[in-house]
Write a protein that holds these residues in place. Structure first.
Motif, mmCIF file in Angstrom:
data_model
loop_
_atom_site.group_PDB
_atom_site.id
_atom_site.type_symbol
_atom_site.label_atom_id
_atom_site.label_comp_id
_atom_site.label_asym_id
_atom_site.label_seq_id
_atom_site.Cartn_x
_atom_site.Cartn_y
_atom_site.Cartn_z
ATOM 1 N N LYS A 105 27.595 34.618 53.407
ATOM 2 C CA LYS A 105 28.130 33.410 52.775
ATOM 3 C C LYS A 105 28.031 32.198 53.703
ATOM 4 C CE LYS A 105 32.029 32.318 49.850
ATOM 5 N NZ LYS A 105 33.395 32.634 49.503
ATOM 6 N N ALA A 106 28.254 32.450 54.982
ATOM 7 C CA ALA A 106 28.290 31.355 55.952
ATOM 8 C C ALA A 106 26.950 30.623 56.035
ATOM 9 C CB ALA A 106 28.655 31.904 57.319
ATOM 10 N N ILE A 107 25.866 31.332 55.763
ATOM 11 C CA ILE A 107 24.539 30.727 55.916
ATOM 12 C C ILE A 107 24.116 30.006 54.637
ATOM 13 C CG2 ILE A 107 22.110 31.209 56.418
ATOM 14 C CD1 ILE A 107 23.098 33.625 58.049
ATOM 15 N N HIS A 108 24.419 30.590 53.494
ATOM 16 C CA HIS A 108 23.990 29.995 52.228
ATOM 17 C C HIS A 108 25.181 29.349 51.531
ATOM 18 C CE1 HIS A 108 19.867 31.659 51.870
ATOM 19 N NE2 HIS A 108 20.344 32.370 52.854
ATOM 20 N N LYS A 109 25.144 28.034 51.408
ATOM 21 C CA LYS A 109 26.315 27.327 50.891
ATOM 22 C C LYS A 109 26.618 27.688 49.427
ATOM 23 C CE LYS A 109 23.965 22.939 49.684
ATOM 24 N NZ LYS A 109 22.891 23.666 49.054
ATOM 25 N N ASP A 110 25.550 28.036 48.685
ATOM 26 C CA ASP A 110 25.776 28.343 47.272
ATOM 27 C C ASP A 110 26.008 29.839 47.034
ATOM 28 O OD1 ASP A 110 23.242 28.946 48.001
ATOM 29 O OD2 ASP A 110 22.266 28.176 46.194
ATOM 30 N N ALA A 111 26.105 30.603 48.116
ATOM 31 C CA ALA A 111 26.338 32.042 47.937
ATOM 32 C C ALA A 111 27.779 32.261 47.490
ATOM 33 C CB ALA A 111 26.067 32.773 49.232
ATOM 34 N N TYR A 112 27.980 33.319 46.723
ATOM 35 C CA TYR A 112 29.312 33.615 46.212
ATOM 36 C C TYR A 112 29.819 34.884 46.897
ATOM 37 C CZ TYR A 112 25.811 36.233 43.743
ATOM 38 O OH TYR A 112 24.719 37.001 43.460
ATOM 39 N N SER A 113 31.094 35.169 46.698
ATOM 40 C CA SER A 113 31.620 36.432 47.189
ATOM 41 C C SER A 113 31.069 37.549 46.322
ATOM 42 C CB SER A 113 33.132 36.430 47.095
ATOM 43 O OG SER A 113 33.642 35.370 47.867
ATOM 44 N N VAL A 114 30.909 38.717 46.909
ATOM 45 C CA VAL A 114 30.271 39.807 46.168
ATOM 46 C C VAL A 114 31.281 40.835 45.672
ATOM 47 C CG1 VAL A 114 28.066 39.570 47.370
ATOM 48 C CG2 VAL A 114 29.798 41.150 48.267
ATOM 49 N N LEU A 115 30.895 41.521 44.593
ATOM 50 C CA LEU A 115 31.716 42.608 44.066
ATOM 51 C C LEU A 115 31.588 43.830 44.957
ATOM 52 C CD1 LEU A 115 30.737 42.309 40.286
ATOM 53 C CD2 LEU A 115 32.884 41.620 41.333
ATOM 54 N N SER A 116 30.362 44.063 45.434
ATOM 55 C CA SER A 116 30.185 45.234 46.295
ATOM 56 C C SER A 116 29.397 44.856 47.537
ATOM 57 C CB SER A 116 29.485 46.362 45.538
ATOM 58 O OG SER A 116 28.533 45.874 44.632
ATOM 59 N N THR A 117 29.915 45.242 48.688
ATOM 60 C CA THR A 117 29.187 45.030 49.945
ATOM 61 C C THR A 117 28.018 46.018 49.968
ATOM 62 O OG1 THR A 117 30.451 46.711 51.125
ATOM 63 C CG2 THR A 117 31.361 44.469 51.120
ATOM 64 N N ASN A 118 27.113 45.825 50.888
ATOM 65 C CA ASN A 118 25.947 46.724 50.945
ATOM 66 C C ASN A 118 26.382 48.179 51.100
ATOM 67 O OD1 ASN A 118 24.442 44.478 50.730
ATOM 68 N ND2 ASN A 118 23.689 44.455 52.832
ATOM 69 N N GLU A 119 27.393 48.380 51.914
ATOM 70 C CA GLU A 119 27.874 49.743 52.146
ATOM 71 C C GLU A 119 28.481 50.339 50.873
ATOM 72 O OE1 GLU A 119 30.013 49.365 55.902
ATOM 73 O OE2 GLU A 119 30.501 51.500 55.620
ATOM 74 N N GLU A 120 29.259 49.525 50.170
ATOM 75 C CA GLU A 120 29.866 49.999 48.923
ATOM 76 C C GLU A 120 28.797 50.310 47.885
ATOM 77 O OE1 GLU A 120 34.153 47.656 49.285
ATOM 78 O OE2 GLU A 120 32.520 46.724 48.202
ATOM 79 N N LYS A 121 27.783 49.439 47.846
ATOM 80 C CA LYS A 121 26.676 49.650 46.908
ATOM 81 C C LYS A 121 26.006 50.984 47.175
ATOM 82 C CE LYS A 121 24.708 45.248 45.741
ATOM 83 N NZ LYS A 121 23.612 44.316 46.018
ATOM 84 N N ALA A 122 25.800 51.284 48.435
ATOM 85 C CA ALA A 122 25.127 52.539 48.793
ATOM 86 C C ALA A 122 25.890 53.720 48.188
ATOM 87 C CB ALA A 122 25.020 52.666 50.305
#
Ligand code: FMN
Ligand code: ADP
Length: 305
Positions: A57-74
């Motif tokens: 999020k810190a790098i992309h100003k238009d990024a949103y919070s996610v429902l699942s982190t990469n680890e959760e997605k896995a």
């Protein structure tokens, strides 16, 4: 499930059915795609999910919070029967590829026999490729294109954006319905102020990543997966304003019918229902009295479920 990440240097030789996208949350709409993937799997194909790494999020100003982190997605993908999860760095090299070149590159890396996509799928340079190009190039590149319509609820498409909005409002019931499972947070239990045990309500403290979407500050009825077992519980999401000092945003969970040590262990907290907003109390005794009432409300809700 094999998890290929942080590299473009990979090859999947086995004939595969593949789908591409972010799949934030893997909701009931995404499950339609997974059902189509399953058909490929029944024909002997390996099931591959191709996704790009989440930009912080810190790098992309238009990024949103996610429902699942990469680890959760896995975890979610593994539970859904996926054989390979490819999480590709979203490099400039990728960004520049025309839709055709993008598919060629995929064919070089993965033995793609079938591609499953939704009608809103976009790929290649500036998202210029659509499901029509996917169909158009199928014979040439030697795969079958399976296009799936978007699933709707109450006349509107089910989407990660819609679910994020419900969670941001604390409407866990609708969010969970659209997800097809209860929204959860996974992460290690950290040390807190050790106040919980002194008032008879020890809480397992988690500090989610800043880009993980949390429901509004407040108290929730939850289910917890800890040490391989399922528990009912109650969580507070917030910064506990009653406690002196600056407390970082976190999730604190009291597990009913548990005793033991959870420090350092990963737990999964699933949010079922918002109970009340977080408040600043005049004393710890007042907070404790309210927490006791919250626990009664929560148990009543969970037992009626
Ligand atoms: C059911 C429940 C409700 C809570 N509600 C509040 C609240 O409204 N305000 C607040 O400041 N802290 C609230 N908390 C957080 C407590 O302040 C925290 O659990 C307690 O200070 C113990 O913290 P520790 O784990 O760091 O020892 C709540 C915790 C639970 C489990
Ligand atoms: N029923 C329970 N629910 C949550 N945590 C529990 C429970 N029983 C024991 N614990 C342990 O107690 C710790 C929480 O106690 P607490 O006094 O609140 O300390 P801390 O401030 O470090 O979180 C948890 O991290 C866990 O290891």
């Amino acid at each position: 499930m094999k998890y290929i990440k942080d590299t473009l240097d990979f090859k999947i030789e086995e004939p595969s059915v593949i789908t591409l996208g972010k799949f934030d949350g893997l909701h009931t709409g995404h499950r339609y795609l997974m059902d189509a993937m399953q058909k490929g799997k029944e024909q002997g194909l390996k099931c591959v999910i191709f996704t790009f790494d989440i930009p912080p999020k810190a790098i992309h100003k238009d990024a949103y919070s996610v429902l699942s982190t990469n680890e959760e997605k896995a975890h979610i993908f593994a539970e859904a029967g996926v054989d390979y999860l490819v999480e590709c760095p979203f490099t400039d090299e990728f960004r520049q590829l025309s839709p055709y070149a993008f598919l060629q590159m995929l064919k070089e890396k993965i033995n793609v026999k079938m591609i499953v996509a939704g009608t809103d799928f976009h790929f290649g340079y500036q998202r210029s490729g659509t499901y029509r190009e996917l169909q158009q190039y199928a014979d040439d590149l030697g795969y079958e294109a399976v296009i799936v319509k978007k699933k709707q609820y109450k006349g509107e498409d089910i989407s990660s954006t819609r679910i994020r909005a419900r969670i941001a409002e604390g409407d866990m019931e609708e969010a969970n319905y659209l997800l097809g499972y209860s929204y959860f947070l996974t992460g290690p239990v950290l040390h807190g102020n050790e106040i919980g045990r002194t008032i008879g309500i020890p809480t397992a403290n988690q500090r989610p990543e800043t880009f993980k979407l949390l429901p509004p500050k407040g108290v929730y009825a939850v289910k917890v997966l800890a040490e391989g077992k399922q528990y009912d519980g109650i969580s507070n999401v917030g910064c506990k304003p009653t406690i002196e000092g600056i407390n970082p945003m976190g999730v604190e969970t009291f597990l009913f019918d548990y005793s033991g040590d959870l420090y350092g262990k990963d737990i999964r907290v699933s949010f079922l229902k918002f109970i009340r907003p977080e408040q600043k109390f005049g004393s710890l005794a007042e907070l404790k009295a309210q927490m006791d009432r919250d626990i009664l409300v929560c148990k009543k809700y969970l037992n009626a479920e």
